[in-house]
Design an enzyme around this catalytic site. Sequence first.
Site, PDB file in Angstrom:
ATOM      1  N   LYS A  18       0.241   4.258  -0.257  1.00  0.00           N
ATOM      2  CA  LYS A  18      -0.657   5.307   0.154  1.00  0.00           C
ATOM      3  C   LYS A  18      -0.438   5.630   1.636  1.00  0.00           C
ATOM      4  O   LYS A  18       0.125   4.783   2.331  1.00  0.00           O
ATOM      5  CB  LYS A  18      -2.107   4.916  -0.121  1.00  0.00           C
ATOM      6  CG  LYS A  18      -2.603   3.718   0.697  1.00  0.00           C
ATOM      7  CD  LYS A  18      -4.044   3.535   0.522  1.00  0.00           C
ATOM      8  CE  LYS A  18      -4.815   4.176   1.630  1.00  0.00           C
ATOM      9  NZ  LYS A  18      -5.013   3.336   2.815  1.00  0.00           N
TER      10      LYS A  18
ATOM     11  N   ARG B 203      15.545   2.089  10.022  1.00  0.00           N
ATOM     12  CA  ARG B 203      16.434   2.679  11.026  1.00  0.00           C
ATOM     13  C   ARG B 203      16.926   1.644  12.059  1.00  0.00           C
ATOM     14  O   ARG B 203      18.066   1.695  12.496  1.00  0.00           O
ATOM     15  CB  ARG B 203      15.647   3.778  11.742  1.00  0.00           C
ATOM     16  CG  ARG B 203      16.477   4.643  12.644  1.00  0.00           C
ATOM     17  CD  ARG B 203      15.541   5.462  13.491  1.00  0.00           C
ATOM     18  NE  ARG B 203      15.030   6.592  12.745  1.00  0.00           N
ATOM     19  CZ  ARG B 203      15.447   7.834  12.948  1.00  0.00           C
ATOM     20  NH1 ARG B 203      16.352   8.095  13.839  1.00  0.00           N
ATOM     21  NH2 ARG B 203      14.935   8.830  12.248  1.00  0.00           N
TER      22      ARG B 203
ATOM     23  N   ASP C 118      -8.632   7.340   3.790  1.00  0.00           N
ATOM     24  CA  ASP C 118      -8.089   5.987   3.908  1.00  0.00           C
ATOM     25  C   ASP C 118      -8.674   5.047   2.840  1.00  0.00           C
ATOM     26  O   ASP C 118      -7.985   4.165   2.353  1.00  0.00           O
ATOM     27  CB  ASP C 118      -8.415   5.450   5.312  1.00  0.00           C
ATOM     28  CG  ASP C 118      -7.677   4.169   5.649  1.00  0.00           C
ATOM     29  OD1 ASP C 118      -6.456   4.129   5.427  1.00  0.00           O
ATOM     30  OD2 ASP C 118      -8.315   3.218   6.131  1.00  0.00           O
TER      31      ASP C 118
ATOM     32  N   HIS D 115      -9.181   3.663  -2.882  1.00  0.00           N
ATOM     33  CA  HIS D 115      -9.744   2.365  -3.265  1.00  0.00           C
ATOM     34  C   HIS D 115     -11.129   2.478  -3.922  1.00  0.00           C
ATOM     35  O   HIS D 115     -11.362   1.936  -4.991  1.00  0.00           O
ATOM     36  CB  HIS D 115      -9.869   1.445  -2.046  1.00  0.00           C
ATOM     37  CG  HIS D 115      -8.590   1.282  -1.267  1.00  0.00           C
ATOM     38  ND1 HIS D 115      -7.358   1.232  -1.856  1.00  0.00           N
ATOM     39  CD2 HIS D 115      -8.361   1.140   0.063  1.00  0.00           C
ATOM     40  CE1 HIS D 115      -6.425   1.059  -0.922  1.00  0.00           C
ATOM     41  NE2 HIS D 115      -7.013   1.017   0.247  1.00  0.00           N
TER      42      HIS D 115
ATOM     43  N   GLU E 188     -15.744  -3.298   6.811  1.00  0.00           N
ATOM     44  CA  GLU E 188     -14.763  -4.035   7.611  1.00  0.00           C
ATOM     45  C   GLU E 188     -15.392  -4.372   8.955  1.00  0.00           C
ATOM     46  O   GLU E 188     -16.136  -3.557   9.513  1.00  0.00           O
ATOM     47  CB  GLU E 188     -13.516  -3.192   7.826  1.00  0.00           C
ATOM     48  CG  GLU E 188     -12.771  -2.929   6.539  1.00  0.00           C
ATOM     49  CD  GLU E 188     -11.468  -2.206   6.787  1.00  0.00           C
ATOM     50  OE1 GLU E 188     -10.516  -2.870   7.211  1.00  0.00           O
ATOM     51  OE2 GLU E 188     -11.420  -0.989   6.589  1.00  0.00           O
TER      52      GLU E 188
ATOM     53  N   LYS F 122      -6.417  -6.652  -6.548  1.00  0.00           N
ATOM     54  CA  LYS F 122      -7.284  -7.777  -6.176  1.00  0.00           C
ATOM     55  C   LYS F 122      -7.827  -8.431  -7.449  1.00  0.00           C
ATOM     56  O   LYS F 122      -8.279  -7.732  -8.364  1.00  0.00           O
ATOM     57  CB  LYS F 122      -8.442  -7.281  -5.295  1.00  0.00           C
ATOM     58  CG  LYS F 122      -7.968  -6.858  -3.893  1.00  0.00           C
ATOM     59  CD  LYS F 122      -9.144  -6.458  -3.033  1.00  0.00           C
ATOM     60  CE  LYS F 122      -8.705  -5.818  -1.732  1.00  0.00           C
ATOM     61  NZ  LYS F 122      -8.345  -6.765  -0.683  1.00  0.00           N
TER      62      LYS F 122
HETATM   63  C1  BG6 Z   1      -6.018  -0.045   3.660  1.00  0.00           C
HETATM   64  C2  BG6 Z   1      -6.515   0.863   4.742  1.00  0.00           C
HETATM   65  O1  BG6 Z   1      -5.602   0.682   2.544  1.00  0.00           O
HETATM   66  O2  BG6 Z   1      -7.062  -0.929   3.282  1.00  0.00           O
HETATM   67  C3  BG6 Z   1      -7.007   0.072   5.931  1.00  0.00           C
HETATM   68  O3  BG6 Z   1      -5.478   1.736   5.148  1.00  0.00           O
HETATM   69  C4  BG6 Z   1      -8.023  -0.945   5.497  1.00  0.00           C
HETATM   70  O4  BG6 Z   1      -7.564   0.921   6.920  1.00  0.00           O
HETATM   71  C5  BG6 Z   1      -7.505  -1.764   4.333  1.00  0.00           C
HETATM   72  O5  BG6 Z   1      -8.292  -1.780   6.600  1.00  0.00           O
HETATM   73  C6  BG6 Z   1      -8.569  -2.675   3.784  1.00  0.00           C
HETATM   74  O6  BG6 Z   1      -8.000  -3.519   2.845  1.00  0.00           O
HETATM   75  P1  BG6 Z   1      -8.575  -4.963   2.569  1.00  0.00           P
HETATM   76  O7  BG6 Z   1      -7.712  -5.487   1.470  1.00  0.00           O
HETATM   77  O8  BG6 Z   1      -8.452  -5.731   3.840  1.00  0.00           O
HETATM   78  O9  BG6 Z   1      -9.993  -4.759   2.165  1.00  0.00           O
END
Ligand code: BG6
Length: 511
Positions: A156, A47, A243, A248, A224, A190
């Site tokens: 996603k 936008r 999330d 994942h 994380e 990955k």
């Molecule tokens: C994303 C999530 O899909 O994956 C995030 O929305 C998360 O919250 C991220 O931090 C983690 O990805 P990676 O590749 O850094 O492990």
Amino acid sequence: MTKPDNHILVIFGASGDLTYRKLVPALFDLFVQKSLPENSAILGVSRTKLSDAAFREKMKMGILKFSNLGKDHEDKIDAFLPQVFYQPLNTFEADDYIHLKERLGKIDAECGTEGNYLYYLSTPPSLYKIIPENLAQHKLNRQASNTGWKRIIIEKPFGYDLKTGKALNKDLLKFFKEDQLYRIDHYLGKETVQNLLVTRFANGIFEPLWNRNYIHHVEITTSESIGVEGRGGYYEGSGALRDMVQNHLLQVTALVAMEPPTTIEAASIRNERIKVLQSLRPLTKHDLEHNVIRGQYTAAKVRGKQVIGYREEEGVDPDSRTETYVAMKFHIDNWRWGGVPFYIRTGKFLPTRVSEVVIHFKPTPQSLFVDNKDFCNDGNILVIRIQPDEGMLLKFGVKIPGAGFQVKNVNMNFHYSDLQETYVPSAYERLLLDAMNGDATLYARGDAVETAWNFVQPIIDYWENDPEAKLHGYPAGSWGPDVADQLIEQKEITWRYPCKNLAEDGIYCEL
Ligand code: BG6
């Protein structure tokens, strides 16, 4: 590797973070490696009113900051940027799509991109229906040999729950065919996640052991070390289950647990992955109460610095019950995995950033060396390190030289970084290239996404509707709620604590 067809990549949501931090830097890295076709263009769409020049300037910053190869190949940025264009568009304005179509035609004529368009929806999910609908209305979804192919990548979250996930699939299928749809799960891009397939199916030594007869349990961790980092508004409506787990972690589980595919074609591999998701044992009330742990980080000192709790984050309800941590135990009901528990966990603000799959093998049937203090008989583990320091580690006992039979656990440790000339591409490089090549192997199929939602839906319902459902606080920087330890209930078996273990294994740890 064959080069993709000439094409235009059209990124919706181009003024957002993902484009700046991940997509364009990954495209630049592909450019440096000469993986892009002779004629290709990138059209950023959003936008915000921006000129091509202003967009290019911003993308240059992103490349310098976030690409793998930008710093060493700064001289190539100027050669890359002329193929980057920008088109302002209000997603709700039908006329804007006419301008978009004209612009695409113009770029085709200028750049020789032959009418092949790869769309990338990097927008808020609320726009996942309206954009494809408008593209279809302007025939921008039509593919034929004389008009080029049309594909669409969807970021996603793919739905918010089972109902909305199904509805989204239904909506998209009105405008694009399943083989035009690429539902991205960047974990599948990955390198080390893909290496799961090679480890299992290119080596005669692992597969015979890869089952209930030899494996005691499987652990998958994605931790994380940061909090929600300004994404409180998004995260509050999502939480770790939506999330990270629904996508994942369940996709990684599917790769760990799947049967050998008949070929390495997309259909074969995706068929095997979905069978795993279909075999997940439905969670009972007892499981929901005891085998799924929900946590939320609270204020604490992390690496010497005071950090705020999740409820104090911007965009977060001060009484929020959104989880920033999930740990759970579940089973896969099939012949290979009958009786083998799977433990998965993920969380924000844990002590370090690490993703790993840990295969714990069963102990020997008899403990001959019982006197040994250092060696615990659950010591045979295979760790597949997804990140950081990608690699694999096998632990086994050896005799300590000298009198008697002192046994010690040692490591066979492979680091990807030890390979000569290894460049580990980012997940987005791999996934973008695959979509350009029409290879959907590492993308999630619609039925798999729905099956994953189906599995987590009882958790969503329980947490939302049952006032008894527990939410455990955990201090930021810790390994999550203590109660998660009780999931792995057997004596002497705990989660692998990556910081302690990583330090012992000589692997980088953030602490
Ligand atoms: C994303 C999530 O899909 O994956 C995030 O929305 C998360 O919250 C991220 O931090 C983690 O990805 P990676 O590749 O850094 O492990």
